[in-house]
Design a protein around this motif. Structure first.
Motif, PDB file in Angstrom:
ATOM      1  N   ASP A 125       0.839  -1.196   0.000  1.00 20.69           N
ATOM      2  CA  ASP A 125       0.000   0.000   0.000  1.00 20.69           C
ATOM      3  C   ASP A 125       0.878   1.252   0.000  1.00 20.69           C
ATOM      4  O   ASP A 125       1.818   1.355   0.799  1.00 20.69           O
ATOM      5  CB  ASP A 125      -0.915   0.008   1.219  1.00 20.69           C
ATOM      6  N   TYR A 126       0.526   2.182  -0.883  1.00 20.62           N
ATOM      7  CA  TYR A 126       1.305   3.417  -1.009  1.00 20.62           C
ATOM      8  C   TYR A 126       0.551   4.586  -0.396  1.00 20.62           C
ATOM      9  O   TYR A 126      -0.618   4.832  -0.716  1.00 20.62           O
ATOM     10  CB  TYR A 126       1.608   3.719  -2.476  1.00 20.62           C
ATOM     11  N   VAL A 127       1.210   5.316   0.504  1.00 17.58           N
ATOM     12  CA  VAL A 127       0.655   6.528   1.098  1.00 17.58           C
ATOM     13  C   VAL A 127       1.669   7.651   0.891  1.00 17.58           C
ATOM     14  O   VAL A 127       2.871   7.467   1.108  1.00 17.58           O
ATOM     15  CB  VAL A 127       0.323   6.324   2.594  1.00 17.58           C
ATOM     16  N   ASP A 128       1.195   8.813   0.433  1.00 19.31           N
ATOM     17  CA  ASP A 128       2.133   9.889   0.116  1.00 19.31           C
ATOM     18  C   ASP A 128       2.456  10.742   1.339  1.00 19.31           C
ATOM     19  O   ASP A 128       2.007  10.466   2.455  1.00 19.31           O
ATOM     20  CB  ASP A 128       1.628  10.731  -1.056  1.00 19.31           C
ATOM     21  N   GLU A 129       3.222  11.789   1.114  1.00 23.92           N
ATOM     22  CA  GLU A 129       3.685  12.635   2.219  1.00 23.92           C
ATOM     23  C   GLU A 129       2.560  13.426   2.874  1.00 23.92           C
ATOM     24  O   GLU A 129       2.729  13.948   3.980  1.00 23.92           O
ATOM     25  CB  GLU A 129       4.789  13.583   1.732  1.00 23.92           C
ATOM     26  N   LYS A 130       1.396  13.525   2.227  1.00 26.75           N
ATOM     27  CA  LYS A 130       0.247  14.229   2.792  1.00 26.75           C
ATOM     28  C   LYS A 130      -0.751  13.280   3.446  1.00 26.75           C
ATOM     29  O   LYS A 130      -1.827  13.716   3.872  1.00 26.75           O
ATOM     30  CB  LYS A 130      -0.442  15.044   1.698  1.00 26.75           C
ATOM     31  N   GLY A 131      -0.422  12.016   3.519  1.00 27.61           N
ATOM     32  CA  GLY A 131      -1.331  11.048   4.131  1.00 27.61           C
ATOM     33  C   GLY A 131      -2.434  10.591   3.209  1.00 27.61           C
ATOM     34  O   GLY A 131      -3.502  10.190   3.669  1.00 27.61           O
ATOM     35  N   VAL A 132      -2.184  10.623   1.896  1.00 27.86           N
ATOM     36  CA  VAL A 132      -3.165  10.170   0.913  1.00 27.86           C
ATOM     37  C   VAL A 132      -2.811   8.755   0.459  1.00 27.86           C
ATOM     38  O   VAL A 132      -1.710   8.513  -0.041  1.00 27.86           O
ATOM     39  CB  VAL A 132      -3.220  11.116  -0.307  1.00 27.86           C
ATOM     40  N   PHE A 133      -3.741   7.845   0.668  1.00 33.79           N
ATOM     41  CA  PHE A 133      -3.587   6.457   0.218  1.00 33.79           C
ATOM     42  C   PHE A 133      -4.244   6.339  -1.151  1.00 33.79           C
ATOM     43  O   PHE A 133      -5.452   6.492  -1.281  1.00 33.79           O
ATOM     44  CB  PHE A 133      -4.239   5.514   1.232  1.00 33.79           C
ATOM     45  N   SER A 134      -3.419   6.063  -2.176  1.00 33.96           N
ATOM     46  CA  SER A 134      -3.946   6.138  -3.534  1.00 33.96           C
ATOM     47  C   SER A 134      -3.696   4.901  -4.382  1.00 33.96           C
ATOM     48  O   SER A 134      -4.237   4.807  -5.488  1.00 33.96           O
ATOM     49  CB  SER A 134      -3.339   7.353  -4.257  1.00 33.96           C
ATOM     50  N   ALA A 135      -2.891   3.967  -3.911  1.00 34.13           N
ATOM     51  CA  ALA A 135      -2.570   2.817  -4.753  1.00 34.13           C
ATOM     52  C   ALA A 135      -2.266   1.587  -3.908  1.00 34.13           C
ATOM     53  O   ALA A 135      -1.740   1.700  -2.796  1.00 34.13           O
ATOM     54  CB  ALA A 135      -1.371   3.143  -5.649  1.00 34.13           C
ATOM     55  N   ALA A 136      -2.636   0.431  -4.446  1.00 34.31           N
ATOM     56  CA  ALA A 136      -2.434  -0.816  -3.706  1.00 34.31           C
ATOM     57  C   ALA A 136      -2.157  -1.969  -4.660  1.00 34.31           C
ATOM     58  O   ALA A 136      -2.629  -1.973  -5.799  1.00 34.31           O
ATOM     59  CB  ALA A 136      -3.665  -1.130  -2.873  1.00 34.31           C
ATOM     60  N   VAL A 137      -1.386  -2.916  -4.181  1.00 37.14           N
ATOM     61  CA  VAL A 137      -1.106  -4.150  -4.917  1.00 37.14           C
ATOM     62  C   VAL A 137      -1.420  -5.307  -3.975  1.00 37.14           C
ATOM     63  O   VAL A 137      -1.079  -5.252  -2.791  1.00 37.14           O
ATOM     64  CB  VAL A 137       0.376  -4.217  -5.361  1.00 37.14           C
ATOM     65  N   THR A 138      -2.067  -6.347  -4.491  1.00 44.04           N
ATOM     66  CA  THR A 138      -2.382  -7.521  -3.696  1.00 44.04           C
ATOM     67  C   THR A 138      -1.887  -8.762  -4.422  1.00 44.04           C
ATOM     68  O   THR A 138      -2.171  -8.933  -5.612  1.00 44.04           O
ATOM     69  CB  THR A 138      -3.901  -7.660  -3.468  1.00 44.04           C
ATOM     70  N   SER A 139      -1.148  -9.610  -3.705  1.00 43.28           N
ATOM     71  CA  SER A 139      -0.668 -10.855  -4.310  1.00 43.28           C
ATOM     72  C   SER A 139      -0.918 -12.015  -3.352  1.00 43.28           C
ATOM     73  O   SER A 139      -1.118 -11.803  -2.151  1.00 43.28           O
ATOM     74  CB  SER A 139       0.824 -10.755  -4.631  1.00 43.28           C
ATOM     75  N   PRO A 140      -0.914 -13.255  -3.856  1.00 43.71           N
ATOM     76  CA  PRO A 140      -1.079 -14.399  -2.951  1.00 43.71           C
ATOM     77  C   PRO A 140       0.036 -14.409  -1.909  1.00 43.71           C
ATOM     78  O   PRO A 140       1.200 -14.153  -2.228  1.00 43.71           O
ATOM     79  CB  PRO A 140      -0.978 -15.612  -3.885  1.00 43.71           C
ATOM     80  N   GLY A 141      -0.319 -14.684  -0.671  1.00 48.84           N
ATOM     81  CA  GLY A 141       0.686 -14.792   0.376  1.00 48.84           C
ATOM     82  C   GLY A 141       1.599 -15.979   0.133  1.00 48.84           C
ATOM     83  O   GLY A 141       1.265 -16.907  -0.618  1.00 48.84           O
ATOM     84  N   ILE A 142       2.754 -15.968   0.772  1.00 50.63           N
ATOM     85  CA  ILE A 142       3.728 -17.030   0.550  1.00 50.63           C
ATOM     86  C   ILE A 142       3.197 -18.391   1.003  1.00 50.63           C
ATOM     87  O   ILE A 142       3.461 -19.417   0.385  1.00 50.63           O
ATOM     88  CB  ILE A 142       5.078 -16.682   1.226  1.00 50.63           C
ATOM     89  N   GLN A 143       2.362 -18.406   2.065  1.00 52.34           N
ATOM     90  CA  GLN A 143       1.783 -19.678   2.505  1.00 52.34           C
ATOM     91  C   GLN A 143       0.744 -20.178   1.506  1.00 52.34           C
ATOM     92  O   GLN A 143       0.658 -21.371   1.230  1.00 52.34           O
ATOM     93  CB  GLN A 143       1.139 -19.522   3.884  1.00 52.34           C
ATOM     94  N   ILE A 144      -0.052 -19.270   0.930  1.00 57.23           N
ATOM     95  CA  ILE A 144      -1.011 -19.654  -0.102  1.00 57.23           C
ATOM     96  C   ILE A 144      -0.271 -20.263  -1.291  1.00 57.23           C
ATOM     97  O   ILE A 144      -0.688 -21.283  -1.865  1.00 57.23           O
ATOM     98  CB  ILE A 144      -1.850 -18.448  -0.554  1.00 57.23           C
ATOM     99  N   SER A 145       0.834 -19.643  -1.675  1.00 51.25           N
ATOM    100  CA  SER A 145       1.622 -20.157  -2.786  1.00 51.25           C
ATOM    101  C   SER A 145       2.156 -21.553  -2.482  1.00 51.25           C
ATOM    102  O   SER A 145       2.120 -22.444  -3.340  1.00 51.25           O
ATOM    103  CB  SER A 145       2.785 -19.206  -3.087  1.00 51.25           C
ATOM    104  N   ALA A 146       2.629 -21.746  -1.258  1.00 50.49           N
ATOM    105  CA  ALA A 146       3.138 -23.060  -0.859  1.00 50.49           C
ATOM    106  C   ALA A 146       2.021 -24.101  -0.858  1.00 50.49           C
ATOM    107  O   ALA A 146       2.191 -25.226  -1.349  1.00 50.49           O
ATOM    108  CB  ALA A 146       3.789 -22.975   0.514  1.00 50.49           C
ATOM    109  N   ASP A 147       0.868 -23.735  -0.311  1.00 53.26           N
ATOM    110  CA  ASP A 147      -0.264 -24.662  -0.258  1.00 53.26           C
ATOM    111  C   ASP A 147      -0.718 -25.061  -1.658  1.00 53.26           C
ATOM    112  O   ASP A 147      -1.040 -26.230  -1.915  1.00 53.26           O
ATOM    113  CB  ASP A 147      -1.431 -24.028   0.499  1.00 53.26           C
ATOM    114  N   ALA A 148      -0.755 -24.091  -2.566  1.00 56.58           N
ATOM    115  CA  ALA A 148      -1.164 -24.388  -3.940  1.00 56.58           C
ATOM    116  C   ALA A 148      -0.179 -25.338  -4.610  1.00 56.58           C
ATOM    117  O   ALA A 148      -0.573 -26.248  -5.352  1.00 56.58           O
ATOM    118  CB  ALA A 148      -1.278 -23.090  -4.740  1.00 56.58           C
ATOM    119  N   LEU A 149       1.097 -25.165  -4.317  1.00 59.10           N
ATOM    120  CA  LEU A 149       2.131 -25.986  -4.940  1.00 59.10           C
ATOM    121  C   LEU A 149       2.000 -27.451  -4.554  1.00 59.10           C
ATOM    122  O   LEU A 149       1.968 -28.340  -5.406  1.00 59.10           O
ATOM    123  CB  LEU A 149       3.514 -25.438  -4.545  1.00 59.10           C
TER     124      LEU A 149
END
Length: 259
Positions: free
Chosen positions: A137-161
């Motif tokens: 999650d990205y928050v700028d110097e003024k406290g504005v949250f404007s962008a986010a990235v979501t990916s599978p957690g490392i445990q989810i990746s392991a479980d899927a494998l």
């Protein structure tokens, strides 16, 4: 004392603050099948085991991404601690401006991380939470949250494998000594851990590149942060209690308004 509770998909984390002092934290598995009595008794037992008198806990606040447990959890706290907990939900004051397409869909867990990252460490900042999912999650110097990235957690990746490949075992997630693995277990560990390090470095690089904020602090939290942090120079700070600290900050902002 204040009790802060972070309900995640995998674990419930409970923190206790005495004023601004962080006293301690406990975890339990998230379960939608527990009754209010089970939650209440468990919390009381945890407090007493650490020498904390439950009567000294004067208020509580909950952040949750698991709606199905909230009735039992809230009523357990009411019944055993005689507290009506504050809930982090849309409309609560956070001090952060959410400039996404649909602010209401941003999870309470992400908001708490961002609040702590910004108000404790400053902005611009990239907050990474290595949880069930890994969030950036990205928050700028003024406290504005404007962008986010979501990916599978490392445990989810392991479980899927291991669950999707019949001949691959369920493994412990740890970094092998070398990426040049010589057996099945270490080859899986190498792929998961070194692959995840690469993911973290690339996503952080791209966020800084597209925002133009190359000086943004990178703050990590979550159970697997301790595995990734020593292996990369893109993470500046690891704070295992980041979410609970964010919940405390939100409580303080709203408590002042109520008073």
């Amino acid at each position: 004392m204040l009790m802060t509770i972070d309900v995640g998909n995998t674990n419930i984390e409970i923190g206790i603050f005495k004023g601004d002092e962080f006293v301690g934290t406990w975890r339990m598995i998230t379960s939608t099948r527990k009754t209010s009595d089970e939650y209440g008794v468990f919390i009381i037992t945890l407090l007493q085991a650490k020498g904390i008198n439950p009567k000294d806990v004067k208020d509580a606040i909950i952040s949750s991404v698991v709606p199905n447990i909230m009735y039992s959890l809230v009523n357990g706290i009411k019944k055993y601690l005689y507290i009506n907990p504050m809930l982090i939900e849309p409309g609560i004051k956070t001090g952060i401006s959410i400039h996404t397409e649909n602010p209401k869909e941003v999870g309470a867990d992400r908001i708490c991380d961002i609040v702590a990252g910004y108000f404790i460490y400053g902005g611009p900042a990239i907050v990474i939470d290595f949880g069930t999912a890994t969030t950036y999650d990205y928050v700028d110097e003024k406290g504005v949250f404007s962008a986010a990235v979501t990916s599978p957690g490392i445990q989810i990746s392991a479980d899927a494998l291991w669950s999707r490949a019949a001949q691959l075992p369920n493994i412990e997630i740890e970094k092998p000594d070398s990426i040049l693995a010589r057996n099945t277990v270490t080859s899986m560990q190498a792929g998961l851990v070194y692959g995840y390090i690469g993911q973290v470095e690339y996503i952080v690089k791209k966020i800084k590149e597209e925002t133009g904020k190359h000086d943004a602090k990178v703050i990590a939290t979550g159970g697997y942060a301790k595995i990734i942090f020593p292996e990369t120079d893109v993470i500046d700070i690891v704070d295992s209690a980041l979410s609970l600290k964010g919940i405390k900050i939100i409580y303080d902002k709203n408590k002042r308004v109520k008073n």
